[in-house]
Design a protein around this motif. Sequence first.
Motif, short mmCIF file in Angstrom:
data_model
loop_
_atom_site.label_atom_id
_atom_site.label_comp_id
_atom_site.label_asym_id
_atom_site.label_seq_id
_atom_site.Cartn_x
_atom_site.Cartn_y
_atom_site.Cartn_z
N GLU A 162 9.51 -32.85 43.33
CA GLU A 162 8.25 -33.27 43.07
C GLU A 162 7.71 -32.76 41.72
O GLU A 162 6.96 -33.51 41.45
CB GLU A 162 7.58 -32.73 44.22
N SER A 163 7.98 -31.76 41.30
CA SER A 163 7.69 -31.05 40.33
C SER A 163 8.18 -31.82 38.80
O SER A 163 7.73 -31.44 37.92
CB SER A 163 7.98 -29.60 40.15
N LEU A 164 9.10 -32.71 38.91
CA LEU A 164 9.80 -33.35 37.67
C LEU A 164 8.91 -34.50 37.49
O LEU A 164 8.70 -35.41 38.16
CB LEU A 164 11.31 -33.48 38.39
N ALA A 165 8.86 -34.78 36.06
CA ALA A 165 8.31 -35.60 35.48
C ALA A 165 9.33 -36.92 35.77
O ALA A 165 9.01 -38.21 35.85
CB ALA A 165 7.94 -35.76 33.99
N PHE A 166 10.38 -36.68 35.87
CA PHE A 166 11.66 -37.84 36.13
C PHE A 166 12.79 -37.19 37.01
O PHE A 166 13.29 -36.27 36.77
CB PHE A 166 11.85 -38.45 34.83
N PHE A 167 13.18 -38.10 37.66
CA PHE A 167 14.37 -37.78 38.44
C PHE A 167 15.07 -39.26 38.85
O PHE A 167 14.38 -40.11 38.84
CB PHE A 167 14.51 -36.91 39.49
N GLY A 168 16.14 -39.22 38.81
CA GLY A 168 16.91 -40.69 39.30
C GLY A 168 17.61 -40.57 40.51
O GLY A 168 18.07 -39.62 41.27
N LEU A 169 17.91 -41.63 41.05
CA LEU A 169 18.83 -41.91 42.07
C LEU A 169 20.13 -42.83 41.77
O LEU A 169 19.92 -43.81 41.04
CB LEU A 169 17.94 -42.77 43.12
N VAL A 170 21.28 -42.33 42.10
CA VAL A 170 22.29 -43.12 42.00
C VAL A 170 22.35 -44.68 42.46
O VAL A 170 22.79 -45.35 41.90
CB VAL A 170 23.64 -42.34 42.31
N SER A 176 16.65 -46.31 37.30
CA SER A 176 16.76 -44.96 36.99
C SER A 176 16.78 -44.74 35.41
O SER A 176 16.31 -44.19 34.75
CB SER A 176 17.60 -43.98 37.74
N LEU A 177 17.66 -45.55 34.88
CA LEU A 177 18.12 -45.39 33.53
C LEU A 177 17.01 -45.85 32.75
O LEU A 177 16.62 -45.30 31.60
CB LEU A 177 19.26 -46.27 32.99
N THR A 178 16.36 -46.92 33.20
CA THR A 178 15.08 -47.71 32.31
C THR A 178 13.98 -46.38 32.48
O THR A 178 13.35 -46.23 31.51
CB THR A 178 14.47 -48.76 33.23
N ARG A 179 13.69 -45.79 33.54
CA ARG A 179 12.67 -44.56 33.82
C ARG A 179 12.99 -43.64 32.85
O ARG A 179 12.22 -43.06 31.98
CB ARG A 179 12.37 -44.21 35.26
N MET A 180 14.38 -43.27 32.60
CA MET A 180 14.68 -42.04 31.94
C MET A 180 14.68 -42.42 30.37
O MET A 180 14.05 -41.58 29.70
CB MET A 180 16.46 -41.80 32.02
N TYR A 183 10.84 -41.85 29.70
CA TYR A 183 10.75 -40.62 30.02
C TYR A 183 11.22 -39.77 28.56
O TYR A 183 10.32 -38.89 28.44
CB TYR A 183 11.53 -39.98 31.27
N LEU A 184 12.12 -40.04 27.99
CA LEU A 184 12.75 -39.35 26.81
C LEU A 184 12.25 -39.91 25.39
O LEU A 184 12.30 -39.15 24.39
CB LEU A 184 14.08 -39.20 27.12
N ILE A 185 12.15 -41.28 25.27
CA ILE A 185 12.25 -41.88 24.11
C ILE A 185 11.13 -41.30 23.01
O ILE A 185 11.44 -41.14 21.77
CB ILE A 185 12.24 -43.28 24.27
N ALA A 186 9.96 -40.87 23.20
CA ALA A 186 8.88 -40.42 22.45
C ALA A 186 9.39 -39.01 21.84
O ALA A 186 9.27 -39.05 20.69
CB ALA A 186 7.55 -40.09 23.21
N ALA A 187 10.02 -38.29 22.47
CA ALA A 187 10.38 -36.86 22.02
C ALA A 187 11.66 -37.02 21.46
O ALA A 187 12.14 -36.20 20.69
CB ALA A 187 10.62 -35.88 23.15
N PHE A 188 12.56 -37.81 21.82
CA PHE A 188 14.00 -38.20 21.33
C PHE A 188 14.39 -39.48 20.90
O PHE A 188 15.00 -40.43 21.48
CB PHE A 188 15.10 -37.86 22.39
N PRO A 189 13.77 -40.05 19.76
CA PRO A 189 13.63 -41.42 19.21
C PRO A 189 15.08 -41.83 18.89
O PRO A 189 15.60 -43.29 18.98
CB PRO A 189 12.86 -41.55 17.95
N VAL A 193 19.88 -45.46 25.47
CA VAL A 193 20.31 -45.48 27.07
C VAL A 193 21.01 -46.67 27.07
O VAL A 193 20.51 -47.69 27.21
CB VAL A 193 19.02 -45.40 27.74
N THR A 194 22.31 -46.93 27.27
CA THR A 194 23.30 -47.76 27.54
C THR A 194 23.58 -47.75 28.94
O THR A 194 23.82 -46.49 29.38
CB THR A 194 24.37 -47.87 26.80
N HIS A 195 24.02 -48.55 29.48
CA HIS A 195 24.40 -48.67 30.83
C HIS A 195 25.89 -48.41 31.04
O HIS A 195 26.75 -49.22 31.43
CB HIS A 195 24.14 -49.93 31.71
N ARG A 196 26.11 -47.01 30.84
CA ARG A 196 27.81 -46.64 30.79
C ARG A 196 28.08 -46.17 32.33
O ARG A 196 27.23 -46.13 33.08
CB ARG A 196 27.65 -45.40 30.16
#
Length: 251
Positions: A162-170, A176-180, A183-189, A193-196
């Motif tokens: 509950e404390s996490l701004a993001f977590f994923g479900l397999v 989950s990848l879309t949310r990730m 979650y990250l793109i502003a700090a890490f341009p 995120v490719t569907h590997r």
Amino acid sequence: MRSVILHYHLFKNAGSSIDAILQDSFGERWTNIDSPVGHTISAQQMSKTIHARPELLAISSHDLAPPLPLEEQVRVFPIVFLRHPIVRAKSAYLFEWGKQQGLRQPERPFAEYVSERLSDANGGVITNFQACRLANQSRSGPDPTPPGNEQEYLLRACRFIESLAFFGLVEAFEQSLTRMHFYLIAAFPQLKVTHRRENVSQAIGGDIDARIGAIAAELGPVLYRQLTERNRLDLELYEHATTVFRHPLAH
């Protein structure tokens, strides 16, 4: 302020696919750090690594346990993926008794794997693995005084999720990848995120009820009941996480 991604790579939770994304995105500024003997890597130890390696943007670890490192000059972005524990047990079997042995398919049946693992006192990687790992609260290593009862493990793990701004479900990997990404793109341009699909021993996604039904039939009623009983905490954690994932604004 420096930003660093910390990927808590839980065994058989699509972590190799996430590692591939991080390596593709950051190259030598991503690394994997594990204990050579499988010991827990504490928040304090990870803090020292973060300070010693200022070039790193992302770190993955199978052995890293909560809580998050607290740094005044570093913003940590944790990545955690959860998986249905019964489906996860089948994936662990296909990897440990198949792929890890250089086999396309395990030579011994799934029921034998489960029976052997459950005969161990702690059940190894297929007994409440996710709840016990995420329940850790000591910054210096494994909790010196574990909770007095199992429900406290569950409560601690649920609070961490509950404390996490993001977590994923397999089981909701694409979403989950879309949310990730967001979650990250502003700090890490530079993030890509490719569907590997890496180190996949069974298909991700599909009808979860059908997959669990097939596992139940494969194991038989007695062994399947034992497996579910030994994963009661993980099953409740997964149910709670699924609710939070579906209704994030309600928590």
